[in-house]
Motif scaffolding. Structure first.
Motif, PDB file in Angstrom:
ATOM      1  N   GLU A   1      90.671 118.139  91.739  1.00  0.00           N
ATOM      2  CA  GLU A   1      89.892 119.304  92.186  1.00  0.00           C
ATOM      3  C   GLU A   1      90.011 120.440  91.174  1.00  0.00           C
ATOM      4  N   MET A   2      91.219 120.626  90.639  1.00  0.00           N
ATOM      5  CA  MET A   2      91.409 121.665  89.623  1.00  0.00           C
ATOM      6  C   MET A   2      90.702 121.286  88.320  1.00  0.00           C
ATOM      7  N   LEU A   3      90.793 120.012  87.962  1.00  0.00           N
ATOM      8  CA  LEU A   3      90.115 119.565  86.742  1.00  0.00           C
ATOM      9  C   LEU A   3      88.602 119.672  86.876  1.00  0.00           C
ATOM     10  N   ASP A   4      88.086 119.431  88.072  1.00  0.00           N
ATOM     11  CA  ASP A   4      86.644 119.534  88.297  1.00  0.00           C
ATOM     12  C   ASP A   4      86.140 120.947  87.998  1.00  0.00           C
ATOM     13  N   LYS A   5      86.932 121.941  88.372  1.00  0.00           N
ATOM     14  CA  LYS A   5      86.552 123.327  88.085  1.00  0.00           C
ATOM     15  C   LYS A   5      86.564 123.584  86.575  1.00  0.00           C
ATOM     16  N   ILE A   6      87.570 123.032  85.892  1.00  0.00           N
ATOM     17  CA  ILE A   6      87.645 123.199  84.437  1.00  0.00           C
ATOM     18  C   ILE A   6      86.455 122.524  83.765  1.00  0.00           C
ATOM     19  N   ILE A   7      86.085 121.326  84.246  1.00  0.00           N
ATOM     20  CA  ILE A   7      84.954 120.577  83.677  1.00  0.00           C
ATOM     21  C   ILE A   7      83.647 121.347  83.864  1.00  0.00           C
ATOM     22  N   LYS A   8      83.426 121.857  85.065  1.00  0.00           N
ATOM     23  CA  LYS A   8      82.183 122.606  85.344  1.00  0.00           C
ATOM     24  C   LYS A   8      82.098 123.856  84.468  1.00  0.00           C
ATOM     25  N   GLN A   9      83.219 124.558  84.296  1.00  0.00           N
ATOM     26  CA  GLN A   9      83.209 125.749  83.462  1.00  0.00           C
ATOM     27  C   GLN A   9      82.969 125.386  82.005  1.00  0.00           C
ATOM     28  N   ARG A  10      83.536 124.243  81.571  1.00  0.00           N
ATOM     29  CA  ARG A  10      83.339 123.824  80.190  1.00  0.00           C
ATOM     30  C   ARG A  10      81.868 123.506  79.925  1.00  0.00           C
ATOM     31  N   LYS A  11      81.179 122.900  80.882  1.00  0.00           N
ATOM     32  CA  LYS A  11      79.747 122.618  80.727  1.00  0.00           C
ATOM     33  C   LYS A  11      78.970 123.909  80.498  1.00  0.00           C
TER      34      LYS A  11
END
Length: 483
Positions: free
Chosen positions: A237-247
């Motif tokens: 869940e934390m990584l998903d937020k990082i991935i979305k922000q990176r996009k």
């Protein structure tokens, strides 16, 4: 209540009876087909010898499971049942060479079902396909040119780590600090996260994941497996937020394709033009974060343990590292040339890895029936190889419990005997990465302190990597220049 107990007991007896019959007919079928299986005992129905394997590690002697059976069966190959799988255990350098040389021919990588539950995307493709995919992706970030760029980053993080976690403290708990250090580096290099509070938040669930990866896959509250699944969900869940922000950052030009592995995963397609989904990327990053910090943190902690116990070895490392430190300008970070001068320190680290290998061993799946050393190994069986079958074998390493870095001088140990990173096509691709972060840790540690253990005979627990049972508390004695 008594009737219920009797009914449950009767059901259990029937279950055991059925399992024994199934085992009998299975063995009978094997014999009738002319197979000469390795000697051994498959243990209890269903659970096999899983508990014996795991408990040997919990008691700090993972090699006992192996050496007891080697002595009992007088064979370097024996059969057992682990995690519900018929398994042949291969021991020794010749077995290692055979397995490593036949990767993706006779055998392929395999992990217990517990791994698929913790990394759900691995259920969509075979472990072989996953391995190929990751090995295509990693070289750009683990090739020599890239590793040379990481040294300064690692040294900078190490300095901050010791300033905030060790300096001005009389006593510290080493193992949690070592995990923080290696995880901080992994977060910075894999996903460009380096703010200490964000790193700490990501790190918190990882211990439970590591303990549950190789465990009996019983998903009930309180079990290591259940805790690992819950923790992996939290991390993703934390990584998903990082991935979305990176996009968003990539779309706005605030991030680049080459800055870390995450950007590369987001912007690289396969041969069919398909990109990985966010969930699959999160799984891959989770796996890399585990692999990128757990093994090295164990090694760093055991470096501290052995240097505390062996003053003469400490003096050799200190002399080498201080010669490098004195050659640097004030504030100058370590470089590739400095790492190449750390020959004695790396010999010491290798002896640590021999006595306390973070990777105890790993599994393979048999792709086709084959014979080895007079034994037939059926298709579908699993094979388990173990580092300790050579690392602690007196025929391979004389006086195997003695700490002796000179074993690694010159040409070093015989091929296929020193295998802390595996071998063959499946050798850990992060071997050189781990070497750098261990040596950078040693450099920053010994130039600051001497230390002594606060628990002289602290127990070691292997779950699944060796860990000091109480976290390795030490008392620090800063060098005069650091006081």
């Amino acid at each position: 209540m008594e009737l219920l107990f009797v009914s449950l007991l009767s059901f259990f007896v029937l279950l055991v009876s059925f399992s024994l019959q199934l085992l009998f007919y299975k063995n009978k079928a094997n014999l009738s087909s002319g197979l000469s299986l390795p000697p051994g005992n498959t243990g209890w129905p269903i659970i096999g010898e899983s508990y014996h394997l795991l408990s040997a590690g919990w008691n700090g002697h993972p090699e006992k499971f192996i050496f007891d059976r080697l002595a009992k069966y007088s064979s370097n190959i024996f059969k057992t049942s682990i995690f519900g799988e018929s398994t042949a255990v291969f021991c020794g350098a010749a077995c290692n060479k055979f397995l490593f040389s036949n990767e993706n021919k006779l055998v392929q990588a395999w992990w217990p079902d517990s791994v698929n539950k913790i990394f759900p995307s691995s259920e969509q493709t075979s472990s072989k396909e996953e391995a190929i995919k990751m090995r295509k992706m990693l070289p750009n970030f683990l090739k020599p040119e890239a590793l040379q760029r990481y040294i300064g980053i690692m040294d900078g993080i190490a300095r901050k780590h010791f300033e905030t976690g060790w300096d001005n403290k009389a006593e510290v708990l080493v193992f949690p600090l070592a995990k923080t250090y290696t995880f901080w580096i992994a977060c910075r290099l894999f996903v460009s996260v380096e703010e200490p509070s964000q790193v700490a938040t990501l790190l918190e669930p990882f211990s439970a994941i590591a303990s549950g990866i190789i465990s009996v896959p019983i998903d009930l509250p309180g079990t290591p497996f259940h805790k690992a699944i819950k923790s992996s969900i939290k991390v993703k869940e934390m990584l998903d937020k990082i991935i979305k922000q990176r996009k968003i950052d990539l779309a706005q030009g605030k991030a680049s394709k080459t800055q870390d592995i995450l950007s590369h995963m987001l912007l690289t397609s396969d041969e069919n033009g398909s990109f990985m989904g966010d969930s699959e990327i999160a799984d891959k990053i989770l796996g890399l974060l585990i692999g990128g910090h757990d093994t090295a943190s164990s090694a760093c902690a055991f470096v501290v343990k052995y240097l505390a116990e062996l003053p003469a070895i400490y003096d050799g490392v200190y002399k080498e590292q201080m010669e490098i430190a004195k050659s640097k300008a004030p504030g100058e970070l370590l470089k590739w040339e400095d790492i190449q001068k750390m020959k004695y320190s790396w010999n010491v680290a290798c002896e640590v890895l021999r006595l306390a290998p973070p990777l105890q061993g790993s599994f393979r799946e048999v792709l086709t029936d084959f014979s080895y050393n007079g034994f037939s190994i059926p298709k579908g069986w699993k094979i388990y190889w173990t580092a300790n079958s050579t690392h602690r074998n007196s025929d391979v390493f004389p006086e195997p419990l003695k700490f002796d870095p000179s074993r690694f001088e010159g040409s070093g140990p015989a091929p296929y005997t020193f295998v802390p990173f595996g071998g063959g096509p499946r050798m850990c691709p992060g071997k050189e990465y781990a070497r750098l972060e261990i040596l950078v840790f040693m450099h920053n540690l010994v130039k600051r302190y001497r230390w002594e253990k606060l628990i002289p005979d602290e127990n070691i627990v292997v779950n699944p990597m060796p860990v000091p049972a109480k976290g390795l508390p030490v008392r620090l004695f800063p060098h005069p220049s650091q006081a």
